[in-house]
Design an enzyme around this catalytic site. Structure first.
Site: not given
Ligand code: TXD
Length: 308
Positions: A14, A88, A33, A118, A10-11, A82, A175
């Site tokens: 998401g 990555r 999350d 993603v 839910a970041g 990142r 990617h």
């Molecule tokens: O082109 C692409 N594929 C991408 C990939 C484009 C943009 C972002 N990209 C990747 O997506 C980025 O490198 C990260 O690996 C993910 C998520 O990026 P986001 O910007 O949404 O990261 P956030 O805001 O830090 O959110 C991640 C959330 C955060 O709320 C954590 O609490 C949660 O993931 N999280 C979990 N949720 C459920 N279960 C578990 N185990 C867990 N661990 C962390």
């Protein structure tokens, strides 16, 4: 029949993806999350926005997976993002653990779903999701190419002052830094940009596209891009739920196509109700093929570091 999409994480990506799904009335959403209260709070807030925005989808947040039962699609975004200076690939180890845990849970409650990955490093995380879920290869797809080509379309639009809707761009490969933007297959109203721009301008657009994610990370400093990434993931959700059979560049598991075997690599595919309906093989010049091979080699190297 109501359709259901589980969004894990839910970041930034998401939550924005969840918002786009309900605002477009594509499906009900369960937002999951690990952080206590965050998915519940964001879910309730988004649900209440429906009164003003005029959508009638349900959205709930949870720290568990019971409510995800019967999902048609899972959008997997949980993981670390990142920070400036990080590649990555630096994310590999930690995010492999997270993807393993989340995909094991979600597939326990929904057996017949399609997973859109993603989380980075994208191509390797697709493979983790495929192995852990046991789903057929067409049902586990990665989102990256739509984002990379959206960036290229935006840069061509900025360069030429032409509407993005007239612009098509093709990006192949993993990617990562070795992605392969293809100017010959990138067009403005059907005309390749190689006929419209000087080689220097084309090269500048190719470079900026390959560096597109880092450009945003450097601005934001505390996270990575999420508006365009969530839009790109939702284009895939829409194509699957509505069986659109759209040709979209996605990370697909290749078994011989483009001479690549047993790897996730970004290629144009037809996306419909079965996920990847077909891989489209473009004719490549020897230089383009070599660049794709180099990109596939870097994905293969990451696969060797996986522990699952
Ligand atoms: O082109 C692409 N594929 C991408 C990939 C484009 C943009 C972002 N990209 C990747 O997506 C980025 O490198 C990260 O690996 C993910 C998520 O990026 P986001 O910007 O949404 O990261 P956030 O805001 O830090 O959110 C991640 C959330 C955060 O709320 C954590 O609490 C949660 O993931 N999280 C979990 N949720 C459920 N279960 C578990 N185990 C867990 N661990 C962390």
């Amino acid at each position: 029949m109501r359709r259901k999409v589980t969004v894990i994480g839910a970041g930034n990506v998401g939550a924005t993806a969840a918002q786009r799904i309900v605002e477009k009335e594509l499906a009900d959403v369960v937002l999951v999350d690990v952080v206590d209260g965050v998915p519940q709070g964001k879910g309730l807030d988004m649900f209440q926005s429906g009164a003003v925005e005029g959508f009638d989808m349900r959205i709930v947040g949870s720290n568990g997976y019971e409510e995800t039962a019967g999902s048609d699609i899972c959008v997997m975004t949980a993981g670390l993002a990142r920070k400036p200076g990080m590649s990555r690939d630096d994310l590999l180890k930690k995010n492999e653990e997270i993807v393993r845990e989340c995909i094991a849970q979600v597939t326990r409650h929904s057996r017949d779903l399609t997973i859109i990955v993603v989380t980075n490093p994208l191509d390797a995380m697709c493979e983790v999701a495929r192995r852990v879920s046991g789903l057929p290869k067409n049902k586990v797809i990665g989102m990256a190419g739509i984002l990379d080509s959206a960036r290229m379309r935006a840069f061509i639009s900025m360069e030429m002052n032409i509407a993005m809707s007239n612009i098509h761009a093709t990006v192949l490969g993993g990617h990562g830094d070795t992605m392969v933007p293809l100017p010959r297959y990138s067009t403005v109203a059907g005309v390749p940009i190689t006929e419209l721009l000087t080689p220097e301008r084309v090269e500048a657009i190719v470079k900026r596209t390959a560096n597109g994610g880092a450009e945003i990370v450097n601005f934001l400093k505390t996270g990575s891009a999420y508006y365009a990434p969530s839009a790109a993931a939702i284009e895939m959700v829409d194509a699957i739920l509505c069986d659109k059979r759209k040709i979209l560049p996605c990370a697909a598991y290749l078994e011989g196509e483009y001479g690549i075997n047993g790897l996730y690599v970004g290629v144009p595919v037809v996306i419909g109700k079965n996920g990847v309906e077909r891989v489209i093989e473009l004719n490549l010049t020897p230089e383009e093929s070599a660049a794709l091979k180099k990109s596939a080699d870097s994905v293969a190297e990451l696969f060797t570091k996986l522990t699952c």
